[in-house]
Design a protein around this motif. Structure first.
Motif, PDB file in Angstrom:
ATOM      1  N   ALA A  82       0.850  -1.202   0.000  1.00 25.61           N
ATOM      2  CA  ALA A  82       0.000   0.000   0.000  1.00 25.61           C
ATOM      3  C   ALA A  82       0.878   1.241   0.000  1.00 25.61           C
ATOM      4  O   ALA A  82       1.792   1.357   0.830  1.00 25.61           O
ATOM      5  N   PRO A  83       0.657   2.183  -0.922  1.00 23.28           N
ATOM      6  CA  PRO A  83       1.566   3.326  -1.073  1.00 23.28           C
ATOM      7  C   PRO A  83       1.716   4.188   0.177  1.00 23.28           C
ATOM      8  O   PRO A  83       2.818   4.613   0.511  1.00 23.28           O
ATOM      9  N   MET A  84       0.611   4.442   0.899  1.00 25.74           N
ATOM     10  CA  MET A  84       0.731   5.267   2.102  1.00 25.74           C
ATOM     11  C   MET A  84       1.527   4.533   3.179  1.00 25.74           C
ATOM     12  O   MET A  84       2.344   5.130   3.891  1.00 25.74           O
ATOM     13  N   ALA A  85       1.311   3.233   3.296  1.00 26.31           N
ATOM     14  CA  ALA A  85       2.090   2.435   4.244  1.00 26.31           C
ATOM     15  C   ALA A  85       3.559   2.416   3.840  1.00 26.31           C
ATOM     16  O   ALA A  85       4.453   2.420   4.695  1.00 26.31           O
ATOM     17  N   ALA A  86       3.814   2.414   2.536  1.00 24.04           N
ATOM     18  CA  ALA A  86       5.190   2.443   2.047  1.00 24.04           C
ATOM     19  C   ALA A  86       5.864   3.771   2.403  1.00 24.04           C
ATOM     20  O   ALA A  86       7.039   3.807   2.786  1.00 24.04           O
ATOM     21  N   ILE A  87       5.120   4.863   2.278  1.00 26.91           N
ATOM     22  CA  ILE A  87       5.658   6.181   2.652  1.00 26.91           C
ATOM     23  C   ILE A  87       6.036   6.193   4.132  1.00 26.91           C
ATOM     24  O   ILE A  87       7.113   6.648   4.514  1.00 26.91           O
ATOM     25  N   ARG A  88       5.151   5.684   4.970  1.00 30.96           N
ATOM     26  CA  ARG A  88       5.433   5.636   6.408  1.00 30.96           C
ATOM     27  C   ARG A  88       6.662   4.762   6.690  1.00 30.96           C
ATOM     28  O   ARG A  88       7.489   5.095   7.546  1.00 30.96           O
ATOM     29  N   HIS A  89       6.770   3.673   5.972  1.00 32.61           N
ATOM     30  CA  HIS A  89       7.914   2.772   6.144  1.00 32.61           C
ATOM     31  C   HIS A  89       9.220   3.480   5.793  1.00 32.61           C
ATOM     32  O   HIS A  89      10.209   3.375   6.530  1.00 32.61           O
ATOM     33  N   VAL A  90       9.217   4.192   4.675  1.00 37.11           N
ATOM     34  CA  VAL A  90      10.422   4.895   4.234  1.00 37.11           C
ATOM     35  C   VAL A  90      10.874   5.912   5.281  1.00 37.11           C
ATOM     36  O   VAL A  90      12.059   5.964   5.649  1.00 37.11           O
ATOM     37  N   PHE A  91       9.943   6.710   5.776  1.00 39.49           N
ATOM     38  CA  PHE A  91      10.329   7.725   6.758  1.00 39.49           C
ATOM     39  C   PHE A  91      10.715   7.106   8.096  1.00 39.49           C
ATOM     40  O   PHE A  91      11.584   7.629   8.797  1.00 39.49           O
ATOM     41  N   ALA A  92      10.116   5.983   8.449  1.00 35.41           N
ATOM     42  CA  ALA A  92      10.520   5.283   9.670  1.00 35.41           C
ATOM     43  C   ALA A  92      11.948   4.774   9.537  1.00 35.41           C
ATOM     44  O   ALA A  92      12.745   4.860  10.483  1.00 35.41           O
ATOM     45  N   GLN A  93      12.286   4.257   8.356  1.00 31.91           N
ATOM     46  CA  GLN A  93      13.637   3.755   8.121  1.00 31.91           C
ATOM     47  C   GLN A  93      14.662   4.891   8.155  1.00 31.91           C
ATOM     48  O   GLN A  93      15.745   4.755   8.742  1.00 31.91           O
ATOM     49  N   MET A  94      14.332   6.019   7.535  1.00 35.15           N
ATOM     50  CA  MET A  94      15.261   7.151   7.514  1.00 35.15           C
ATOM     51  C   MET A  94      15.436   7.738   8.913  1.00 35.15           C
ATOM     52  O   MET A  94      16.548   8.111   9.303  1.00 35.15           O
ATOM     53  N   THR A  95      14.342   7.818   9.660  1.00 33.00           N
ATOM     54  CA  THR A  95      14.437   8.320  11.031  1.00 33.00           C
ATOM     55  C   THR A  95      15.279   7.387  11.886  1.00 33.00           C
ATOM     56  O   THR A  95      16.113   7.842  12.692  1.00 33.00           O
TER      57      THR A  95
END
Length: 203
Positions: A82-95
């Motif tokens: 899911a694209p929104m879940a993917a966005i959250r995943h990306v920012f969680a990884q970067m953080t």
């Protein structure tokens, strides 16, 4: 010092050293002697591979930009579909990455260079612009997909929303340096994804 038959070894060692030093102390505070000392190569060898410090910085930025794109590919490989879940995943990884380096926050080389040399080096400026656009385009693609699913507002173009997100993220990275905590990243991401991104109820 050790010799190697690999012609890429010395430039790679120089680029690795330059990246680390530029991240830690900035472009202007880093000298060529320090770079070669850190790389463990003679100072003269620097000019066998790079015509100037500016050309070297451009090469470092190009390499860092490639690393950013690889990081996106790796993060998306483990992200939810899911694209929104993917966005959250990306920012969680970067953080999480910046949290692991919280004792010595370095920010983002692209953002750091933008404040130091973008106005005085056209080659660096173009490299930084391409790197920034690459990051923003990857995010814009996810935003566009989330808009198509009806979970992200579509009254703001995906490209514009991605550009705003980049600006907010870079500002948060500056705050991390000043405040000595990754909390600005968490706060900024929460504000963006929970308050700005959601589709308006009137739609």
């Amino acid at each position: 010092m050790p010799r190697t038959a690999d012609p890429t070894d010395i430039p790679k060692r120089l680029l690795d050293a330059g990246r680390d030093l530029f991240l830690q102390q900035g472009y202007n505070a880093t000298g060529i002697q320090q770079i070669t000392d850190t790389a463990g190569v003679p100072k003269g060898s620097f000019y066998n591979h790079f015509s100037s410090k500016e050309a070297f910085a451009t090469a470092v930025a190009e390499r860092y930009a490639a690393f950013m794109q690889l990081s996106w590919t790796r993060m998306l490989a483990t992200a939810p579909e899911a694209p929104m879940a993917a966005i959250r995943h990306v920012f969680a990884q970067m953080t999480a990455y910046h949290e692991r380096h919280a004792e010595c926050p370095s920010g983002c080389l692209i953002g750091n260079f933008a404040s130091e040399i973008a106005l005085v080096s056209e080659s660096c400026r173009q490299t930084l612009l391409a790197a920034q656009l690459g990051w923003r385009e990857r995010l814009a693609g996810l935003i566009r997909a989330a808009q198509a699913e009806g979970v992200v507002r579509d009254d703001i173009d995906a490209t514009e929303l991605s550009a705003l997100t980049w600006a907010a993220w870079q500002g948060a990275l500056l705050r991390v340096k000043v405040e000595g905590s990754v909390q600005p990243l968490r706060d900024t991401v929460a504000l963006l994804l929970d308050r700005l991104y959601p589709r308006l109820s009137s739609h």
